[in-house]
Design a protein around this motif. Structure first.
Motif, mmCIF file in Angstrom:
data_model
loop_
_atom_site.group_PDB
_atom_site.id
_atom_site.type_symbol
_atom_site.label_atom_id
_atom_site.label_comp_id
_atom_site.label_asym_id
_atom_site.label_seq_id
_atom_site.Cartn_x
_atom_site.Cartn_y
_atom_site.Cartn_z
ATOM 1 N N PRO A 31 -16.654 0.797 -3.490
ATOM 2 C CA PRO A 31 -17.759 0.508 -4.414
ATOM 3 C C PRO A 31 -18.566 1.717 -4.864
ATOM 4 O O PRO A 31 -19.443 1.595 -5.700
ATOM 5 N N ARG A 32 -18.283 2.891 -4.316
ATOM 6 C CA ARG A 32 -19.003 4.098 -4.724
ATOM 7 C C ARG A 32 -18.020 5.254 -4.800
ATOM 8 O O ARG A 32 -16.970 5.233 -4.153
ATOM 9 N N PRO A 33 -18.331 6.278 -5.586
ATOM 10 C CA PRO A 33 -17.434 7.440 -5.646
ATOM 11 C C PRO A 33 -17.358 8.144 -4.295
ATOM 12 O O PRO A 33 -18.361 8.287 -3.599
ATOM 13 N N ILE A 34 -16.174 8.563 -3.921
ATOM 14 C CA ILE A 34 -15.970 9.316 -2.684
ATOM 15 C C ILE A 34 -15.807 10.784 -3.059
ATOM 16 O O ILE A 34 -14.878 11.151 -3.780
ATOM 17 N N LEU A 35 -16.713 11.627 -2.566
ATOM 18 C CA LEU A 35 -16.725 13.038 -2.916
ATOM 19 C C LEU A 35 -16.272 13.934 -1.768
ATOM 20 O O LEU A 35 -15.980 15.111 -1.987
ATOM 21 N N LYS A 50 0.805 -1.223 0.000
ATOM 22 C CA LYS A 50 0.000 0.000 0.000
ATOM 23 C C LYS A 50 0.840 1.277 0.000
ATOM 24 O O LYS A 50 0.569 2.190 -0.786
ATOM 25 N N PRO A 51 1.880 1.408 0.850
ATOM 26 C CA PRO A 51 2.695 2.626 0.785
ATOM 27 C C PRO A 51 3.302 2.856 -0.600
ATOM 28 O O PRO A 51 3.360 3.987 -1.083
ATOM 29 N N MET A 52 3.759 1.759 -1.250
ATOM 30 C CA MET A 52 4.337 1.912 -2.583
ATOM 31 C C MET A 52 3.281 2.369 -3.589
ATOM 32 O O MET A 52 3.522 3.231 -4.431
ATOM 33 N N ILE A 53 2.099 1.774 -3.491
ATOM 34 C CA ILE A 53 1.018 2.145 -4.402
ATOM 35 C C ILE A 53 0.657 3.616 -4.218
ATOM 36 O O ILE A 53 0.533 4.374 -5.189
ATOM 37 N N LEU A 54 0.488 4.039 -2.983
ATOM 38 C CA LEU A 54 0.111 5.424 -2.727
ATOM 39 C C LEU A 54 1.220 6.380 -3.152
ATOM 40 O O LEU A 54 0.951 7.466 -3.661
ATOM 41 N N ALA A 55 2.470 5.970 -2.955
ATOM 42 C CA ALA A 55 3.576 6.815 -3.412
ATOM 43 C C ALA A 55 3.530 6.979 -4.924
ATOM 44 O O ALA A 55 3.827 8.050 -5.452
ATOM 45 N N SER A 56 3.119 5.917 -5.631
ATOM 46 C CA SER A 56 3.066 5.997 -7.093
ATOM 47 C C SER A 56 1.984 6.957 -7.566
ATOM 48 O O SER A 56 2.086 7.500 -8.674
ATOM 49 N N GLN A 100 -10.307 9.414 6.112
ATOM 50 C CA GLN A 100 -10.620 8.424 7.135
ATOM 51 C C GLN A 100 -10.517 6.994 6.609
ATOM 52 O O GLN A 100 -10.411 6.050 7.392
ATOM 53 N N LEU A 101 -10.564 6.824 5.295
ATOM 54 C CA LEU A 101 -10.402 5.497 4.708
ATOM 55 C C LEU A 101 -8.938 5.058 4.639
ATOM 56 O O LEU A 101 -8.644 3.901 4.370
ATOM 57 N N LEU A 102 -8.018 5.997 4.880
ATOM 58 C CA LEU A 102 -6.594 5.667 4.880
ATOM 59 C C LEU A 102 -6.179 5.192 6.273
ATOM 60 O O LEU A 102 -6.543 5.807 7.266
ATOM 61 N N ASP A 103 -5.427 4.101 6.336
ATOM 62 C CA ASP A 103 -4.897 3.686 7.627
ATOM 63 C C ASP A 103 -3.578 4.405 7.884
ATOM 64 O O ASP A 103 -3.032 5.088 7.021
ATOM 65 N N ARG A 104 -3.049 4.233 9.088
ATOM 66 C CA ARG A 104 -1.829 4.966 9.468
ATOM 67 C C ARG A 104 -0.648 4.628 8.563
ATOM 68 O O ARG A 104 0.220 5.469 8.318
ATOM 69 N N VAL A 156 -8.098 7.759 -2.902
ATOM 70 C CA VAL A 156 -9.170 6.850 -2.509
ATOM 71 C C VAL A 156 -10.064 6.467 -3.681
ATOM 72 O O VAL A 156 -10.659 5.379 -3.680
ATOM 73 N N ASN A 157 -10.158 7.310 -4.690
ATOM 74 C CA ASN A 157 -10.977 6.956 -5.851
ATOM 75 C C ASN A 157 -10.209 6.150 -6.894
ATOM 76 O O ASN A 157 -10.744 5.859 -7.964
ATOM 77 N N SER A 158 -8.961 5.784 -6.583
ATOM 78 C CA SER A 158 -8.208 4.940 -7.510
ATOM 79 C C SER A 158 -8.703 3.500 -7.405
ATOM 80 O O SER A 158 -9.322 3.097 -6.412
ATOM 81 N N ALA A 159 -8.410 2.715 -8.443
ATOM 82 C CA ALA A 159 -8.852 1.317 -8.467
ATOM 83 C C ALA A 159 -8.232 0.505 -7.343
ATOM 84 O O ALA A 159 -8.789 -0.511 -6.918
#
Length: 367
Positions: free
Chosen positions: A192-196, A89-95, A203-207, A184-187
């Protein structure tokens, strides 16, 4: 516009050939080139121009993350997409700081084609070295205000876990808001729904994901130009929120109007950062660069996969009929809150007669 050129990069030959087969239906519209490593892709990009770089992340040697960063520095007008089955996850988010989109393996052919088609819309922008297309595609995250940057840096280091005092920063700074909405809206997240709502997104991100929220410093001479833009669009967002509240709109509509008004700052920010010598001219005559401010914001966020309801708000709040007719309440609220309502935009809607009342609404100090 010439045929788009797409570079596919993966060190696994079968996957690479599979991607080529997925895109075969578009062979009359796109030119596709294959590269089996990051270094091979680098050589291809040095030899010829590409509109899209689609790369795996986890490759030996000069990997996908390095290739994306190199591409952003050397070829800022090339759209960057990650296609990876890597679960770090950290690598993905960094990308996501260097990639416009993130797709997961295995990827359905329709999803791949749709993603490429959407991002290739940016190729419609005026091109050329130092042009609008290069500015929109090459730009990273929107700059974050110094106060928000300090506050977030301090709170993200807080070991206590929950940091509710971060809420105002993510709801009042367009740079932070757009960053977490992009995450958060990345694949990768598979929500399952758009986050606006940016606070919900955070809040959907963990530490373990917090280090990806890295804020780059802004030169003081540029910040002096950006701060008034932030203040203007924060006021616009709050005014749009007040309008939708006064109409008794659902919370979802209120949030959409607020975030849409806040993120509309992207167009002026791109101007200020990429065309400082033409900023005043382009702000006074938006078509001076061959594109208006709303189109800049639309393409910036479209590239990054933000949800369609937000694109409708930021994309063109002053042109009737571009997305739907009549305009929605959220779109009308942002339009009026922009300070230059156009009667023709609201003609034939129940909103037209409400404009004087909306303009007199008290704008609260906090959104």
């Amino acid at each position: 516009m010439s045929r788009p050129r797409i570079l596919l990069v993966d060190d696994q030959k079968m996957i690479l050939l599979g991607l080529e087969r997925m895109l075969r239906r578009m062979r009359n519209a796109w030119d596709v080139v294959l590269a089996g490593s990051g270094r091979e892709a680098q050589g291809c990009m040095e030899d010829q121009a590409f509109d899209v770089l689609l790369s795996d992340l986890n490759m030996p040697g000069f990997g996908g993350a390095e290739l994306l960063e190199w591409s952003r520095e050397r070829h800022p007008g090339t759209i960057r997409i990650v296609l990876s089955g890597h679960q770090n996850k950290p690598m993905i988010l960094a990308s996501t700081r260097t990639a416009h989109r993130f797709l997961t393996k295995p990827c359905e052919p329709d999803v791949l084609v749709a993603t490429l088609s959407e991002t290739l819309e940016a190729c419609l922008l005026p091109a050329g070295k130092g042009g609008v297309r290069q500015a929109v595609v090459g730009m990273g995250s929107l700059p974050v205000g110094p106060g928000a940057a300090r506050g977030v840096a301090e709170q993200l280091q807080d070991p206590s876990g929950t940091v509710p005092c971060l809420q105002d920063h993510f709801l009042e700074d367009a740079g932070l808001a757009s960053m977490v909405l992009h995450f958060v809206n990345s694949a990768f997240f598979g929500v399952p729904r758009p986050i606006l709502n940016p606070w919900e997104a955070f809040q959907l991100l963990d530490r373990d994901s917090w280090p990806a929220i890295r804020v780059d410093p802004v030169p003081s001479e540029l910040e002096s130009r950006l701060q008034p833009l932030r203040e203007k669009h924060l006021a616009q967002a709050r005014h749009a929120l007040s309008i939708t509240r006064s109409e008794g709109a659902p919370v979802e509509v209120q949030n959409l109007a607020y975030i849409g008004g806040l993120l509309a700052v992207a167009g002026p920010m791109i101007l200020a950062i990429s065309f400082p010598e033409r900023f005043e001219e382009a702000m006074a005559q938006p078509q001076a660069l061959g594109v208006d401010l709303q189109q800049l914001a639309y393409h910036y966020f479209r590239l990054r996969g933000l949800p369609a309801p937000l694109l409708e708000i930021v994309g063109n709040p002053r042109e009737p009929g571009r997305y739907r007719q009549p305009p929605s309440l959220a779109l009308a609220a942002v339009h009026v809150a922009s300070g230059k309502p156009d009667e023709s935009f609201l003609s034939g809607t129940p909103f037209l007669g409400r404009v004087p009342t909306w303009q007199r609404l008290h704008v609260p100090a906090q959104g």
